[in-house]
Design a protein around this motif. Structure first.
Motif, PDB file in Angstrom:
ATOM      1  N   ALA A 165       0.820  -1.225   0.000  1.00 16.27           N
ATOM      2  CA  ALA A 165       0.000   0.000   0.000  1.00 16.27           C
ATOM      3  C   ALA A 165       0.849   1.269   0.000  1.00 16.27           C
ATOM      4  N   LEU A 166       2.052   1.219   0.557  1.00 19.47           N
ATOM      5  CA  LEU A 166       2.899   2.398   0.672  1.00 19.47           C
ATOM      6  C   LEU A 166       3.874   2.575  -0.501  1.00 19.47           C
ATOM      7  N   THR A 167       3.850   1.634  -1.439  1.00 19.22           N
ATOM      8  CA  THR A 167       4.795   1.660  -2.551  1.00 19.22           C
ATOM      9  C   THR A 167       4.202   2.349  -3.777  1.00 19.22           C
ATOM     10  N   ASP A 168       5.004   3.181  -4.400  1.00 20.18           N
ATOM     11  CA  ASP A 168       4.627   3.832  -5.667  1.00 20.18           C
ATOM     12  C   ASP A 168       5.023   2.888  -6.805  1.00 20.18           C
ATOM     13  N   TRP A 169       4.083   2.066  -7.230  1.00 21.77           N
ATOM     14  CA  TRP A 169       4.348   1.035  -8.223  1.00 21.77           C
ATOM     15  C   TRP A 169       4.566   1.595  -9.622  1.00 21.77           C
ATOM     16  N   SER A 170       4.172   2.827  -9.859  1.00 17.35           N
ATOM     17  CA  SER A 170       4.354   3.430 -11.190  1.00 17.35           C
ATOM     18  C   SER A 170       5.621   4.277 -11.287  1.00 17.35           C
ATOM     19  N   ALA A 171       6.376   4.358 -10.199  1.00 15.43           N
ATOM     20  CA  ALA A 171       7.585   5.188 -10.183  1.00 15.43           C
ATOM     21  C   ALA A 171       8.672   4.586 -11.070  1.00 15.43           C
ATOM     22  N   ASP A 172       9.494   5.465 -11.610  1.00 14.75           N
ATOM     23  CA  ASP A 172      10.671   5.051 -12.369  1.00 14.75           C
ATOM     24  C   ASP A 172      11.631   4.377 -11.394  1.00 14.75           C
ATOM     25  N   PRO A 173      12.022   3.122 -11.649  1.00 19.97           N
ATOM     26  CA  PRO A 173      12.907   2.429 -10.724  1.00 19.97           C
ATOM     27  C   PRO A 173      14.246   3.140 -10.474  1.00 19.97           C
ATOM     28  N   ASP A 174      14.682   3.956 -11.384  1.00 26.99           N
ATOM     29  CA  ASP A 174      15.972   4.632 -11.226  1.00 26.99           C
ATOM     30  C   ASP A 174      15.866   6.069 -10.727  1.00 26.99           C
ATOM     31  N   ALA A 175      14.660   6.520 -10.451  1.00 26.81           N
ATOM     32  CA  ALA A 175      14.482   7.907  -9.972  1.00 26.81           C
ATOM     33  C   ALA A 175      14.873   8.054  -8.532  1.00 26.81           C
TER      34      ALA A 175
END
Length: 114
Positions: A104-114
């Motif tokens: 629930a606390l994870t931004d699954w759409s975030a760029d993995p390298d950001a």
């Protein structure tokens, strides 16, 4: 905005693997719970090592797929908790809560390298 970036989520994953390896002895879990915890630690470690995020060894699994795999372990954790008693039950239900919280606390759409 969710606070767990792919990098932070990866660190949480590796910490969770360490917990699943250490907890059986620390909590004096029964033989069935001990075996299940070690198996879960191995599977989480394998997925973590292959996920497309900075702490991985080989970035082969897309980060959103990692989330679906992780979420897919919830029924297993809940079933293990339901079938066990005492501290074994509490351990697996606690793990289910931790997985739910991390998901629930994870931004699954975030760029993995950001």
């Amino acid at each position: 905005m969710k606070p767990l970036t792919p990098r932070l989520h990866g660190l949480v994953d590796y910490a969770a693997c360490g917990l699943m390896l250490a907890a059986p002895a620390l909590l004096r879990l029964g033989p069935q719970a001990r075996t299940a915890s070690y198996a879960l630690a191995g599977s989480y470690l394998g997925v973590s090592a292959l996920t497309d995020y900075p702490p991985a060894l080989s970035r082969q699994i897309p980060f959103p797929l990692h989330g679906k795999i992780e979420l897919g372990t919830l029924p297993v954790l809940l079933l293990l908790g339901a079938r066990m008693e005492g501290r074994d039950r509490a351990y697996f239900l606690g793990l289910a809560g931790m997985v739910s919280g991390a998901y629930a606390l994870t931004d699954w759409s975030a760029d993995p390298d950001a």
